[in-house]
Scaffold this motif. Structure first.
Motif, PDB file in Angstrom:
ATOM      1  N   PHE A 189       3.794   8.762  13.288  1.00 57.52           N
ATOM      2  CA  PHE A 189       4.610   9.481  12.446  1.00 57.52           C
ATOM      3  C   PHE A 189       4.432   9.484  11.027  1.00 57.52           C
ATOM      4  O   PHE A 189       4.011   8.402  10.237  1.00 57.52           O
ATOM      5  N   ARG A 190       4.179  10.517  10.475  1.00 53.78           N
ATOM      6  CA  ARG A 190       4.066  10.855   9.001  1.00 53.78           C
ATOM      7  C   ARG A 190       5.077  11.721   8.317  1.00 53.78           C
ATOM      8  O   ARG A 190       5.337  12.794   8.935  1.00 53.78           O
ATOM      9  N   GLY A 191       5.776  11.289   7.334  1.00 54.70           N
ATOM     10  CA  GLY A 191       6.658  12.222   6.719  1.00 54.70           C
ATOM     11  C   GLY A 191       6.084  13.458   6.195  1.00 54.70           C
ATOM     12  O   GLY A 191       4.827  13.737   5.797  1.00 54.70           O
TER      13      GLY A 191
ATOM     14  N   GLY B  56       0.608   2.430   9.809  1.00 50.51           N
ATOM     15  CA  GLY B  56       1.044   1.406   8.997  1.00 50.51           C
ATOM     16  C   GLY B  56       2.226   0.479   9.262  1.00 50.51           C
ATOM     17  O   GLY B  56       2.307  -0.663   9.651  1.00 50.51           O
ATOM     18  N   LEU B  57       3.374   1.487   9.459  1.00 51.58           N
ATOM     19  CA  LEU B  57       4.688   0.616   9.559  1.00 51.58           C
ATOM     20  C   LEU B  57       4.967   0.491  10.888  1.00 51.58           C
ATOM     21  O   LEU B  57       5.650  -0.599  10.987  1.00 51.58           O
ATOM     22  N   SER B  58       4.191   1.069  11.803  1.00 50.09           N
ATOM     23  CA  SER B  58       4.504   0.542  13.270  1.00 50.09           C
ATOM     24  C   SER B  58       3.759  -0.601  13.367  1.00 50.09           C
ATOM     25  O   SER B  58       4.244  -1.755  14.094  1.00 50.09           O
TER      26      SER B  58
ATOM     27  N   ARG C 179      10.224  -3.358  -3.099  1.00 52.91           N
ATOM     28  CA  ARG C 179      11.085  -2.376  -3.652  1.00 52.91           C
ATOM     29  C   ARG C 179      10.293  -1.275  -4.359  1.00 52.91           C
ATOM     30  O   ARG C 179       9.420  -1.967  -5.147  1.00 52.91           O
ATOM     31  N   ASP C 180      10.544  -0.060  -4.359  1.00 51.93           N
ATOM     32  CA  ASP C 180       9.609   0.886  -5.238  1.00 51.93           C
ATOM     33  C   ASP C 180      10.576   1.790  -5.869  1.00 51.93           C
ATOM     34  O   ASP C 180      11.724   2.094  -5.379  1.00 51.93           O
ATOM     35  N   THR C 181      10.109   2.621  -6.774  1.00 51.96           N
ATOM     36  CA  THR C 181      10.847   3.545  -7.404  1.00 51.96           C
ATOM     37  C   THR C 181      10.662   5.028  -7.267  1.00 51.96           C
ATOM     38  O   THR C 181      10.495   5.812  -7.928  1.00 51.96           O
TER      39      THR C 181
ATOM     40  N   ASP D 180       0.697  -1.360  -0.068  1.00 48.38           N
ATOM     41  CA  ASP D 180      -0.054   0.013   0.059  1.00 48.38           C
ATOM     42  C   ASP D 180       0.774   1.347   0.202  1.00 48.38           C
ATOM     43  O   ASP D 180       0.539   2.110  -0.825  1.00 48.38           O
ATOM     44  N   ASN D 181       1.895   1.246   0.972  1.00 50.84           N
ATOM     45  CA  ASN D 181       2.926   2.244   1.094  1.00 50.84           C
ATOM     46  C   ASN D 181       3.578   2.626  -0.397  1.00 50.84           C
ATOM     47  O   ASN D 181       3.654   3.798  -0.955  1.00 50.84           O
ATOM     48  N   ALA D 182       4.200   1.566  -0.896  1.00 52.67           N
ATOM     49  CA  ALA D 182       5.012   1.473  -2.072  1.00 52.67           C
ATOM     50  C   ALA D 182       4.007   1.857  -3.066  1.00 52.67           C
ATOM     51  O   ALA D 182       4.275   3.136  -3.938  1.00 52.67           O
TER      52      ALA D 182
ATOM     53  N   THR E 155       6.343  15.352   3.547  1.00 54.16           N
ATOM     54  CA  THR E 155       6.039  15.181   2.142  1.00 54.16           C
ATOM     55  C   THR E 155       4.868  14.357   1.687  1.00 54.16           C
ATOM     56  O   THR E 155       4.268  14.189   0.884  1.00 54.16           O
ATOM     57  N   SER E 156       4.485  13.585   2.888  1.00 56.95           N
ATOM     58  CA  SER E 156       3.616  12.555   2.719  1.00 56.95           C
ATOM     59  C   SER E 156       1.987  12.918   3.261  1.00 56.95           C
ATOM     60  O   SER E 156       1.180  12.112   3.159  1.00 56.95           O
ATOM     61  N   ARG E 157       2.073  13.977   3.828  1.00 58.81           N
ATOM     62  CA  ARG E 157       0.652  14.469   4.423  1.00 58.81           C
ATOM     63  C   ARG E 157      -0.389  14.617   3.559  1.00 58.81           C
ATOM     64  O   ARG E 157      -1.556  14.791   3.705  1.00 58.81           O
TER      65      ARG E 157
ATOM     66  N   LYS F 223       1.226   3.919  -2.946  1.00 57.31           N
ATOM     67  CA  LYS F 223       0.938   5.283  -2.576  1.00 57.31           C
ATOM     68  C   LYS F 223       1.965   6.062  -2.961  1.00 57.31           C
ATOM     69  O   LYS F 223       1.761   7.370  -3.205  1.00 57.31           O
ATOM     70  N   TYR F 224       3.151   5.953  -2.463  1.00 58.25           N
ATOM     71  CA  TYR F 224       4.188   6.992  -2.555  1.00 58.25           C
ATOM     72  C   TYR F 224       5.018   6.888  -3.916  1.00 58.25           C
ATOM     73  O   TYR F 224       5.513   8.108  -4.112  1.00 58.25           O
ATOM     74  N   THR F 225       4.596   5.833  -4.891  1.00 60.01           N
ATOM     75  CA  THR F 225       5.421   6.015  -6.101  1.00 60.01           C
ATOM     76  C   THR F 225       4.493   6.680  -7.190  1.00 60.01           C
ATOM     77  O   THR F 225       3.340   6.355  -7.368  1.00 60.01           O
TER      78      THR F 225
HETATM   79  P1  ADP Z   1       1.364   6.391   6.463  1.00 60.34           P
HETATM   80  O1  ADP Z   1       1.706   5.890   5.285  1.00 60.34           O
HETATM   81  O2  ADP Z   1      -0.229   6.427   6.927  1.00 60.34           O
HETATM   82  O3  ADP Z   1       1.776   7.822   6.676  1.00 60.34           O
HETATM   83  P2  ADP Z   1       3.348   4.728   7.534  1.00 60.34           P
HETATM   84  O4  ADP Z   1       3.325   4.287   9.208  1.00 60.34           O
HETATM   85  O5  ADP Z   1       2.738   3.513   6.619  1.00 60.34           O
HETATM   86  O6  ADP Z   1       2.169   5.689   7.648  1.00 60.34           O
HETATM   87  O7  ADP Z   1       4.675   5.309   7.058  1.00 60.34           O
HETATM   88  C1  ADP Z   1       5.257   6.400   7.774  1.00 60.34           C
HETATM   89  C2  ADP Z   1       5.894   7.451   7.060  1.00 60.34           C
HETATM   90  O8  ADP Z   1       6.976   6.441   6.263  1.00 60.34           O
HETATM   91  C3  ADP Z   1       4.878   7.716   5.864  1.00 60.34           C
HETATM   92  O9  ADP Z   1       4.421   9.022   6.163  1.00 60.34           O
HETATM   93  C4  ADP Z   1       5.934   8.229   4.679  1.00 60.34           C
HETATM   94  O10 ADP Z   1       6.589   9.439   5.127  1.00 60.34           O
HETATM   95  C5  ADP Z   1       7.077   7.011   4.959  1.00 60.34           C
HETATM   96  N1  ADP Z   1       7.042   5.988   4.023  1.00 60.34           N
HETATM   97  C6  ADP Z   1       6.645   4.704   4.331  1.00 60.34           C
HETATM   98  N2  ADP Z   1       6.649   3.831   3.252  1.00 60.34           N
HETATM   99  C7  ADP Z   1       7.377   4.775   2.344  1.00 60.34           C
HETATM  100  C8  ADP Z   1       7.683   4.487   0.794  1.00 60.34           C
HETATM  101  N3  ADP Z   1       7.395   3.214   0.094  1.00 60.34           N
HETATM  102  N4  ADP Z   1       7.947   5.510   0.202  1.00 60.34           N
HETATM  103  C9  ADP Z   1       8.294   6.664   0.707  1.00 60.34           C
HETATM  104  N5  ADP Z   1       7.992   6.933   1.849  1.00 60.34           N
HETATM  105  C10 ADP Z   1       7.411   6.109   2.648  1.00 60.34           C
END
Ligand code: ADP
Length: 440
Positions: A392-394, A406-408, A373-375, A345-347, A396-398, A349-351
């Motif tokens: 925690f949210r990055g 998700g990652l926790s 792995r993502d690009t 989902d993250n890969a 640029t990801s907001r 979403k952020y690619t």
């Molecule tokens: P969410 O995706 O809901 O923000 P996550 O716990 O899944 O929360 O991820 C935490 C943060 O890690 C994300 O906000 C993002 O900044 C970064 N991150 C996670 N996966 C990726 C990824 N594949 N590429 C870039 N940034 C990522």
């Protein structure tokens, strides 16, 4: 509590002392009895031996020869013997010097000869009694010493044996009183049973501390992060209540429906957040119920890929999976699917469109490896250490949807399966998430 401990120590000491003293007294009695009987036996042997000699002398030459024998013997013999001859019950002759004989302390053995003469030989028991009474005095002192040594030794031994237990009790009392779970009981380093108990106790404290910290952290985060959606929920509801919009009834209904839909969305967000936080806490604290079974990791990935295929296609991200061999782990299938789904989902979403997401499963050494792995844009190095933190949210990801959980959850589930998860990422070159699990 402390008086109870003291009584226990005293009881233990008394028990040891009683056992020790009983043993010592038994040895003393046996020694005394054996010495007394062997001394008496020796005296009997001497008397009987002499009686035989003297009877023979009498038979050889009557009272005269016997008197000579007795006299000559008594000049050289270390011990004086009492000798008396009673001639057919008529004439009684005492052949030994009977000075100083105490009739109460003399042991006599008699023999009647063929002619009716009675020969008696006696020996004073004074020397023997004297020796035995001195022996008794010595044994008395020894017994007294044994009692003193047993009591003090028993007391000291139980005190030193109870000392580590007391230290443990004090530590527990301190923890109960102060509520501080970071106190630890120092180990002796002897590796004995008490040391083992202490280290188990410390491990238990570590676990409790971990749980309390995790719970406190979760509570802090929840209260902080629930505030935003709940405030929004309240704001939306207030808006609906405050001003009925002007216009057609149909428009009004649509307006209220929209606000209600917003409310449902916000409360869903709150529920998902709460459930995920609960899952993370359970996994981290080791209380998560894992239904472990042999699970082919390839199947897990295939299901997750199926789930995100449409999203990836719609976004223009190519999603591919490769499972090199049948890698089977013993794990909770549903939880592993959550791990794979969150990473994919993250890969996706952020690619950005045109990018690629590759998922691969393989066996490495005695472990199973799942790599996503993502690009995409990669993760800035200052954010890398924090991406597994709760909520925690990055920066640029907001703009993307997400709760920052998700990652926790991935990390908590993987670690509950005794696995590890790591990330390597460089800005603009994509990210790689690697999950390692022990093979089933
Ligand atoms: P969410 O995706 O809901 O923000 P996550 O716990 O899944 O929360 O991820 C935490 C943060 O890690 C994300 O906000 C993002 O900044 C970064 N991150 C996670 N996966 C990726 C990824 N594949 N590429 C870039 N940034 C990522």
């Amino acid at each position: 509590m402390s008086s109870g401990r003291r009584t226990f120590g005293l009881q233990l000491a008394l028990w040891y002392a009683t056992l020790f003293v009983s043993g010592a007294v038994a040895i003393v009695f046996v020694t005394y009895y054996l010495t007394a009987t062997s001394l008496a036996q020796r005296d009997h042997q001497i008397i009987n031996g002499k009686l035989g000699d003297y009877a023979a002398a009498y038979l050889r030459g009557g009272v005269r020869v016997l008197a000579n024998t007795v006299r000559s013997e008594q000049q050289v013999a270390p011990e004086r013997l009492f000798v008396r001859v009673v001639d057919r019950g008529v004439e009684s002759v005492v052949l030994s010097n009977n000075e100083g004989w105490d009739p109460g302390k003399i042991e006599i053995v008699s023999a009647t000869l063929a002619d009716g003469t009675l020969v008696q030989v006696g020996k004073s028991t004074e020397a023997r009694d004297d020796l035995l009474s001195r022996f008794r005095a010595v044994l008395g002192i020894v017994t007294l010493l044994v009692v003193v040594i047993a009591l003090t030794g028993g007391w000291l031994a139980t005190q030193s044996a109870l000392f580590p237990i007391r230290r443990l009790t004090t530590a527990v009392q301190q923890i109960i009183r102060t509520g501080r779970t970071d106190a630890r009981v120092p180990l002796d380093g002897t590796g004995d049973a008490i040391d083992e108990l202490t280290s188990l106790f410390n491990t238990m404290l570590d676990k409790i501390e971990g749980l309390v910290t995790a719970m406190r952290g979760a509570l802090d985060n929840v209260s902080h992060d629930l505030r935003t959606p709940l405030t929004r929920l309240r704001g939306t509801a207030e808006m609906a209540l405050a001003s009925p919009p002007a216009g057609e009834p149909g428009q009004q209904v649509a307006y209220y429906r929209e606000l209600l839909a917003d409310c449902v969305e916000e409360s869903d967000r709150v529920l998902v957040m709460l459930n995920t936080l609960m899952d993370i806490s359970e996994a981290e604290s080791g209380t998560m119920q894992l239904r472990r079974e042999p699970v082919p990791l390839g199947d897990v990935v295939a299901r997750a890929i199926d789930l995100y295929r449409d999203v990836a296609d719609a976004k223009g991200v190519s999603l591919s999976a490769s499972a090199s061999d049948a890698v089977v782990v013993t794990a909770d299938r549903t939880r592993l699917e959550q791990v794979a789904a969150n990473l994919i989902d993250n890969a996706v979403k952020y690619t950005p469109p045109g990018g690629r997401v590759d998922v691969d499963v393989r066996r490495e050494g005695d472990g199973a490896v799942l790599r996503v792995r993502d690009t995409g844009p990669g993760i800035p190095s200052d954010e890398l250490p924090r991406i597994f933190d709760r909520l925690f949210r990055g920066d640029t990801s907001r703009t993307e949807r997400g709760l920052g959980l998700g990652l926790s959850l991935v990390k908590a589930i993987v670690e509950a399966h005794r696995g590890t998860v790591e990330v390597s990422s460089e800005p603009a070159r994509g990210s790689t998430f690697t999950v390692r699990l022990p093979l089933g």
